[in-house]
Design a protein around this motif. Structure first.
Motif, PDB file in Angstrom:
ATOM      1  N   PHE A 123       0.835  -1.209   0.000  1.00  0.00           N
ATOM      2  CA  PHE A 123       0.000   0.000   0.000  1.00  0.00           C
ATOM      3  C   PHE A 123       0.868   1.256   0.000  1.00  0.00           C
ATOM      4  CE2 PHE A 123      -2.327   3.327   2.304  1.00  0.00           C
ATOM      5  CZ  PHE A 123      -3.405   3.474   1.440  1.00  0.00           C
ATOM      6  N   CYS A 124       1.906   1.272   0.817  1.00  0.00           N
ATOM      7  CA  CYS A 124       2.806   2.430   0.862  1.00  0.00           C
ATOM      8  C   CYS A 124       3.522   2.619  -0.468  1.00  0.00           C
ATOM      9  CB  CYS A 124       3.817   2.284   1.997  1.00  0.00           C
ATOM     10  SG  CYS A 124       3.091   2.521   3.637  1.00  0.00           S
ATOM     11  N   LYS A 125       3.896   1.514  -1.111  1.00  0.00           N
ATOM     12  CA  LYS A 125       4.539   1.607  -2.423  1.00  0.00           C
ATOM     13  C   LYS A 125       3.595   2.260  -3.436  1.00  0.00           C
ATOM     14  CE  LYS A 125       7.817  -2.233  -2.221  1.00  0.00           C
ATOM     15  NZ  LYS A 125       8.159  -3.566  -2.751  1.00  0.00           N
ATOM     16  N   LEU A 126       2.320   1.911  -3.375  1.00  0.00           N
ATOM     17  CA  LEU A 126       1.341   2.483  -4.308  1.00  0.00           C
ATOM     18  C   LEU A 126       1.192   3.996  -4.135  1.00  0.00           C
ATOM     19  CD1 LEU A 126      -1.581  -0.138  -4.250  1.00  0.00           C
ATOM     20  CD2 LEU A 126       0.031   0.314  -6.119  1.00  0.00           C
ATOM     21  N   PHE A 127       1.228   4.441  -2.890  1.00  0.00           N
ATOM     22  CA  PHE A 127       0.995   5.857  -2.607  1.00  0.00           C
ATOM     23  C   PHE A 127       2.283   6.669  -2.500  1.00  0.00           C
ATOM     24  CE2 PHE A 127      -3.364   4.851  -1.911  1.00  0.00           C
ATOM     25  CZ  PHE A 127      -4.030   6.052  -2.059  1.00  0.00           C
ATOM     26  N   ARG A 128       3.424   6.011  -2.546  1.00  0.00           N
ATOM     27  CA  ARG A 128       4.689   6.731  -2.363  1.00  0.00           C
ATOM     28  C   ARG A 128       4.866   7.850  -3.390  1.00  0.00           C
ATOM     29  NH1 ARG A 128      10.113   6.253  -4.228  1.00  0.00           N
ATOM     30  NH2 ARG A 128      11.541   7.090  -2.661  1.00  0.00           N
ATOM     31  N   LEU A 129       4.759   7.549  -4.657  1.00  0.00           N
ATOM     32  CA  LEU A 129       4.981   8.561  -5.687  1.00  0.00           C
ATOM     33  C   LEU A 129       3.968   9.705  -5.611  1.00  0.00           C
ATOM     34  CD1 LEU A 129       6.641   9.544  -8.077  1.00  0.00           C
ATOM     35  CD2 LEU A 129       5.139   8.207  -9.560  1.00  0.00           C
ATOM     36  N   PRO A 130       2.656   9.426  -5.556  1.00  0.00           N
ATOM     37  CA  PRO A 130       1.721  10.555  -5.475  1.00  0.00           C
ATOM     38  C   PRO A 130       1.889  11.398  -4.211  1.00  0.00           C
ATOM     39  CG  PRO A 130       0.506   8.484  -5.724  1.00  0.00           C
ATOM     40  CD  PRO A 130       1.960   8.156  -5.694  1.00  0.00           C
ATOM     41  N   MET A 131       2.198  10.769  -3.095  1.00  0.00           N
ATOM     42  CA  MET A 131       2.367  11.517  -1.847  1.00  0.00           C
ATOM     43  C   MET A 131       3.628  12.378  -1.875  1.00  0.00           C
ATOM     44  SD  MET A 131       0.003  11.050   0.589  1.00  0.00           S
ATOM     45  CE  MET A 131       0.836  11.152   2.163  1.00  0.00           C
ATOM     46  N   VAL A 132       4.737  11.790  -2.243  1.00  0.00           N
ATOM     47  CA  VAL A 132       6.013  12.521  -2.240  1.00  0.00           C
ATOM     48  C   VAL A 132       6.009  13.592  -3.331  1.00  0.00           C
ATOM     49  CG1 VAL A 132       8.507  12.307  -2.583  1.00  0.00           C
ATOM     50  CG2 VAL A 132       7.287  10.614  -1.191  1.00  0.00           C
ATOM     51  N   LEU A 133       5.581  13.222  -4.523  1.00  0.00           N
ATOM     52  CA  LEU A 133       5.517  14.188  -5.618  1.00  0.00           C
ATOM     53  C   LEU A 133       4.557  15.331  -5.272  1.00  0.00           C
ATOM     54  CD1 LEU A 133       6.422  14.872  -8.505  1.00  0.00           C
ATOM     55  CD2 LEU A 133       4.450  13.579  -9.306  1.00  0.00           C
ATOM     56  N   GLY A 134       3.409  14.982  -4.722  1.00  0.00           N
ATOM     57  CA  GLY A 134       2.432  16.004  -4.329  1.00  0.00           C
ATOM     58  C   GLY A 134       2.971  16.961  -3.289  1.00  0.00           C
ATOM     59  N   TYR A 135       3.718  16.436  -2.338  1.00  0.00           N
ATOM     60  CA  TYR A 135       4.305  17.269  -1.281  1.00  0.00           C
ATOM     61  C   TYR A 135       5.271  18.289  -1.874  1.00  0.00           C
ATOM     62  CZ  TYR A 135       6.889  18.435   3.002  1.00  0.00           C
ATOM     63  OH  TYR A 135       7.487  19.093   4.042  1.00  0.00           O
ATOM     64  N   TRP A 136       6.217  17.801  -2.676  1.00  0.00           N
ATOM     65  CA  TRP A 136       7.224  18.702  -3.242  1.00  0.00           C
ATOM     66  C   TRP A 136       6.626  19.624  -4.296  1.00  0.00           C
ATOM     67  CZ3 TRP A 136      11.030  19.647  -0.312  1.00  0.00           C
ATOM     68  CH2 TRP A 136      11.532  18.656   0.536  1.00  0.00           C
ATOM     69  N   LEU A 137       5.639  19.135  -5.027  1.00  0.00           N
ATOM     70  CA  LEU A 137       4.949  19.988  -6.004  1.00  0.00           C
ATOM     71  C   LEU A 137       4.215  21.119  -5.299  1.00  0.00           C
ATOM     72  CD1 LEU A 137       4.137  20.448  -8.981  1.00  0.00           C
ATOM     73  CD2 LEU A 137       2.131  19.035  -8.526  1.00  0.00           C
ATOM     74  N   THR A 138       3.574  20.816  -4.198  1.00  0.00           N
ATOM     75  CA  THR A 138       2.874  21.849  -3.429  1.00  0.00           C
ATOM     76  C   THR A 138       3.845  22.924  -2.943  1.00  0.00           C
ATOM     77  OG1 THR A 138       1.173  20.281  -2.719  1.00  0.00           O
ATOM     78  CG2 THR A 138       1.430  22.275  -1.394  1.00  0.00           C
ATOM     79  N   ILE A 139       4.988  22.503  -2.442  1.00  0.00           N
ATOM     80  CA  ILE A 139       5.988  23.477  -1.996  1.00  0.00           C
ATOM     81  C   ILE A 139       6.454  24.337  -3.162  1.00  0.00           C
ATOM     82  CG2 ILE A 139       8.358  23.720  -1.129  1.00  0.00           C
ATOM     83  CD1 ILE A 139       7.754  21.326   0.723  1.00  0.00           C
ATOM     84  N   ALA A 140       6.723  23.716  -4.308  1.00  0.00           N
ATOM     85  CA  ALA A 140       7.198  24.462  -5.478  1.00  0.00           C
ATOM     86  C   ALA A 140       6.136  25.427  -5.993  1.00  0.00           C
ATOM     87  CB  ALA A 140       7.616  23.492  -6.583  1.00  0.00           C
ATOM     88  N   ILE A 141       4.902  24.949  -6.143  1.00  0.00           N
ATOM     89  CA  ILE A 141       3.816  25.790  -6.644  1.00  0.00           C
ATOM     90  C   ILE A 141       3.545  26.940  -5.682  1.00  0.00           C
ATOM     91  CG2 ILE A 141       1.320  25.836  -7.118  1.00  0.00           C
ATOM     92  CD1 ILE A 141       2.837  24.515  -9.370  1.00  0.00           C
TER      93      ILE A 141
END
Length: 115
Positions: free
Chosen positions: A81-99
């Motif tokens: 389950f963590c593997k499935l959500f790893r990319l969207p969670m991590v990418l979303g976090y850093w994308l939010t900071i950048a945006i």
């Protein structure tokens, strides 16, 4: 309601949209982790939407996923389950900071849109 044709207005809409989308992903992750993978949830430090309200407080959960700390839990279902959500969670976090960062700069450079 019409959005003014102004860079600051577009910036604000983009920031809010990004934060909303990433919050939904995070909410789904945390709810399902707690309900279906309780051992993994404990291993992650019992994160909740209330404990992960800001970019700073969410860092522990993101770090858990980003650094693949979930692999040491011993819970096959939770790890998957963590593997499935790893990319969207991590990418979303850093994308939010950048945006958010770029959005603030756009707002400062262009000022508030005229009424």
């Amino acid at each position: 309601m019409e959005i003014p044709n102004h860079p600051t207005a577009y910036s604000i809409v983009t920031i809010i949209s990004t934060m909303l989308l990433t919050s939904i992903i995070q909410w789904i992750f945390l709810i399902v982790l707690k309900r279906r993978h309780r051992d993994q949830w404990y291993h992650a430090g019992t994160p909740t939407i209330w404990s992960d309200q800001s970019l700073l407080s969410a860092w522990l959960t993101i770090k858990y996923l980003q650094n693949k700390l979930y692999l040491s839990s011993g819970s096959a279902g939770g790890i998957h389950f963590c593997k499935l959500f790893r990319l969207p969670m991590v990418l979303g976090y850093w994308l939010t900071i950048a945006i958010f960062s770029v959005g603030i700069i756009v707002c400062i450079m262009n000022g508030w849109p005229p009424s």
